[in-house]
Design a protein around this motif. Structure first.
Motif, PDB file in Angstrom:
ATOM      1  N   ALA A   1      19.490  38.360  31.912  1.00  0.00           N
ATOM      2  CA  ALA A   1      19.893  39.506  32.723  1.00  0.00           C
ATOM      3  C   ALA A   1      19.409  39.400  34.172  1.00  0.00           C
ATOM      4  N   GLU A   2      18.176  38.966  34.369  1.00  0.00           N
ATOM      5  CA  GLU A   2      17.649  38.889  35.742  1.00  0.00           C
ATOM      6  C   GLU A   2      18.336  37.808  36.577  1.00  0.00           C
ATOM      7  N   ASP A   3      19.000  36.849  35.936  1.00  0.00           N
ATOM      8  CA  ASP A   3      19.703  35.798  36.673  1.00  0.00           C
ATOM      9  C   ASP A   3      20.834  36.354  37.535  1.00  0.00           C
ATOM     10  N   LEU A   4      21.436  37.472  37.123  1.00  0.00           N
ATOM     11  CA  LEU A   4      22.548  38.032  37.895  1.00  0.00           C
ATOM     12  C   LEU A   4      22.146  38.403  39.311  1.00  0.00           C
ATOM     13  N   ASP A   5      20.886  38.764  39.508  1.00  0.00           N
ATOM     14  CA  ASP A   5      20.430  39.142  40.853  1.00  0.00           C
ATOM     15  C   ASP A   5      20.214  37.935  41.763  1.00  0.00           C
ATOM     16  N   HIS A   6      20.372  36.747  41.212  1.00  0.00           N
ATOM     17  CA  HIS A   6      20.137  35.529  41.996  1.00  0.00           C
ATOM     18  C   HIS A   6      21.370  34.629  42.044  1.00  0.00           C
ATOM     19  N   LEU A   7      22.544  35.232  41.917  1.00  0.00           N
ATOM     20  CA  LEU A   7      23.809  34.490  41.958  1.00  0.00           C
ATOM     21  C   LEU A   7      24.708  35.036  43.064  1.00  0.00           C
ATOM     22  N   PRO A   8      24.329  34.839  44.324  1.00  0.00           N
ATOM     23  CA  PRO A   8      25.145  35.409  45.408  1.00  0.00           C
ATOM     24  C   PRO A   8      26.555  34.822  45.467  1.00  0.00           C
ATOM     25  N   GLU A   9      26.761  33.647  44.881  1.00  0.00           N
ATOM     26  CA  GLU A   9      28.093  33.026  44.917  1.00  0.00           C
ATOM     27  C   GLU A   9      29.029  33.597  43.860  1.00  0.00           C
ATOM     28  N   ALA A  10      28.486  34.309  42.884  1.00  0.00           N
ATOM     29  CA  ALA A  10      29.314  34.840  41.789  1.00  0.00           C
ATOM     30  C   ALA A  10      30.279  35.894  42.324  1.00  0.00           C
ATOM     31  N   PRO A  11      31.458  35.969  41.728  1.00  0.00           N
ATOM     32  CA  PRO A  11      32.418  36.997  42.155  1.00  0.00           C
ATOM     33  C   PRO A  11      31.879  38.400  41.886  1.00  0.00           C
ATOM     34  N   ARG A  12      32.419  39.370  42.622  1.00  0.00           N
ATOM     35  CA  ARG A  12      32.076  40.772  42.346  1.00  0.00           C
ATOM     36  C   ARG A  12      32.395  41.077  40.895  1.00  0.00           C
ATOM     37  N   HIS A  13      31.714  42.017  40.347  1.00  0.00           N
ATOM     38  CA  HIS A  13      31.946  42.499  38.981  1.00  0.00           C
ATOM     39  C   HIS A  13      31.616  41.445  37.921  1.00  0.00           C
ATOM     40  N   THR A  14      30.654  40.583  38.200  1.00  0.00           N
ATOM     41  CA  THR A  14      30.215  39.616  37.193  1.00  0.00           C
ATOM     42  C   THR A  14      29.312  40.323  36.192  1.00  0.00           C
ATOM     43  N   GLU A  15      29.614  40.137  34.906  1.00  0.00           N
ATOM     44  CA  GLU A  15      28.843  40.737  33.823  1.00  0.00           C
ATOM     45  C   GLU A  15      28.191  39.629  33.013  1.00  0.00           C
ATOM     46  N   LEU A  16      27.195  40.018  32.243  1.00  0.00           N
ATOM     47  CA  LEU A  16      26.569  39.099  31.307  1.00  0.00           C
ATOM     48  C   LEU A  16      26.761  39.663  29.901  1.00  0.00           C
ATOM     49  N   ILE A  17      27.462  38.915  29.051  1.00  0.00           N
ATOM     50  CA  ILE A  17      27.707  39.316  27.670  1.00  0.00           C
ATOM     51  C   ILE A  17      27.240  38.173  26.771  1.00  0.00           C
ATOM     52  N   ASP A  18      26.233  38.439  25.960  1.00  0.00           N
ATOM     53  CA  ASP A  18      25.675  37.443  25.036  1.00  0.00           C
ATOM     54  C   ASP A  18      25.285  36.140  25.742  1.00  0.00           C
ATOM     55  N   GLY A  19      24.716  36.266  26.928  1.00  0.00           N
ATOM     56  CA  GLY A  19      24.234  35.099  27.668  1.00  0.00           C
ATOM     57  C   GLY A  19      25.299  34.348  28.433  1.00  0.00           C
ATOM     58  N   ALA A  20      26.546  34.832  28.419  1.00  0.00           N
ATOM     59  CA  ALA A  20      27.648  34.171  29.138  1.00  0.00           C
ATOM     60  C   ALA A  20      28.111  35.056  30.296  1.00  0.00           C
ATOM     61  N   LEU A  21      28.440  34.420  31.408  1.00  0.00           N
ATOM     62  CA  LEU A  21      28.977  35.153  32.550  1.00  0.00           C
ATOM     63  C   LEU A  21      30.430  35.510  32.274  1.00  0.00           C
ATOM     64  N   VAL A  22      30.788  36.748  32.589  1.00  0.00           N
ATOM     65  CA  VAL A  22      32.168  37.217  32.456  1.00  0.00           C
ATOM     66  C   VAL A  22      32.545  37.826  33.797  1.00  0.00           C
ATOM     67  N   PHE A  23      33.639  37.359  34.367  1.00  0.00           N
ATOM     68  CA  PHE A  23      34.111  37.941  35.621  1.00  0.00           C
ATOM     69  C   PHE A  23      35.623  37.930  35.665  1.00  0.00           C
ATOM     70  N   VAL A  24      36.151  38.830  36.493  1.00  0.00           N
ATOM     71  CA  VAL A  24      37.599  38.987  36.628  1.00  0.00           C
ATOM     72  C   VAL A  24      38.060  38.158  37.817  1.00  0.00           C
ATOM     73  N   LEU A  25      39.022  37.294  37.575  1.00  0.00           N
ATOM     74  CA  LEU A  25      39.533  36.441  38.647  1.00  0.00           C
ATOM     75  C   LEU A  25      40.976  36.766  39.021  1.00  0.00           C
ATOM     76  N   TRP A  26      41.540  37.810  38.429  1.00  0.00           N
ATOM     77  CA  TRP A  26      42.910  38.176  38.764  1.00  0.00           C
ATOM     78  C   TRP A  26      42.900  39.541  39.421  1.00  0.00           C
ATOM     79  N   PRO A  27      43.998  39.904  40.074  1.00  0.00           N
ATOM     80  CA  PRO A  27      44.034  41.171  40.804  1.00  0.00           C
ATOM     81  C   PRO A  27      43.890  42.377  39.881  1.00  0.00           C
TER      82      PRO A  27
END
Length: 194
Positions: free
Chosen positions: A18-44
């Motif tokens: 969970a704390e890794d999300l605060d150190h990923l400035p390159e990640a797209p907006r709305h990046t979530e962490l579900i079961d240790g995997a990054l989930v993000f929306v890449l479509w409009p």
């Protein structure tokens, strides 16, 4: 196919924390962490989805008790490997401009507005995870022919699961987690006639 950027590689074999999300400035907006995997929306995002979230935010801000705040698109640190980002939440935490997440005990209500890409997560995965974390109220808002339909759930503490309370169309009135009345028919614009 191009190689994955370094920031997308998990820092450990078991995935992200969970704390890794605060150190990923390159990640797209709305990046979530579900079961240790990054989930993000890449479509409009659909206009309906964004507009409904905005209208719900405004309506809730006008009705929440003085000791609560409405948060939009903020993550909840459920545990070390789960930090989902609901569309809206109502929290007892005081406003802090530098805050990046909430703990489950600070959240009174979570609202997910279902979109085609998030339907499975919103209806099953997040529903189970929010309940297990002890968040007392969950709303899942569906698109029914352009109109919002709100499925309301309440936590059954002994089983740590949500039980359905009601399904609202046209209007919503609840006394829990606070007194709230919504004219659902006014949350989305009426189709224009041509």
């Amino acid at each position: 196919m191009t190689a994955l950027p370094d920031w997308m590689r998990p820092p450990r074999p078991e995935g992200w924390y969970a704390e890794d999300l605060d150190h990923l400035p390159e990640a797209p907006r709305h990046t979530e962490l579900i079961d240790g995997a990054l989930v993000f929306v890449l479509w409009p995002q659909r206009w309906w989805h964004g507009h409904l979230i905005t209208m719900l935010t405004v309506a809730l801000m006008e009705q929440v008790p003085a000791d609560t705040e409405v948060g939009r698109e903020m993550t909840i640190k459920l545990d070390q490997r789960n930090r989902p980002e609901p569309d809206l939440l109502v929290t007892s935490a005081a406003y802090d401009r530098d805050r990046t997440w909430f703990s489950p005990d600070e959240v009174r209500l979570v609202i997910e507005v279902v979109s085609p890409e998030s339907a499975h997560r919103d209806r099953t995965v997040k529903l189970l995870k929010y309940a297990k974390a002890g968040i007392p109220h969950y709303w899942c808002v569906e698109d029914e022919d352009g109109s919002p339909v709100v499925h309301v759930y309440e936590l059954d503490e002994p089983t740590a699961t949500y039980v359905p309370v009601a399904i609202f169309r046209d209007s919503l009135h609840l006394t829990l987690p606070f007194e709230v009345t919504l004219d659902l028919s006014k949350l989305t614009p009426a189709p224009r006639r041509t």
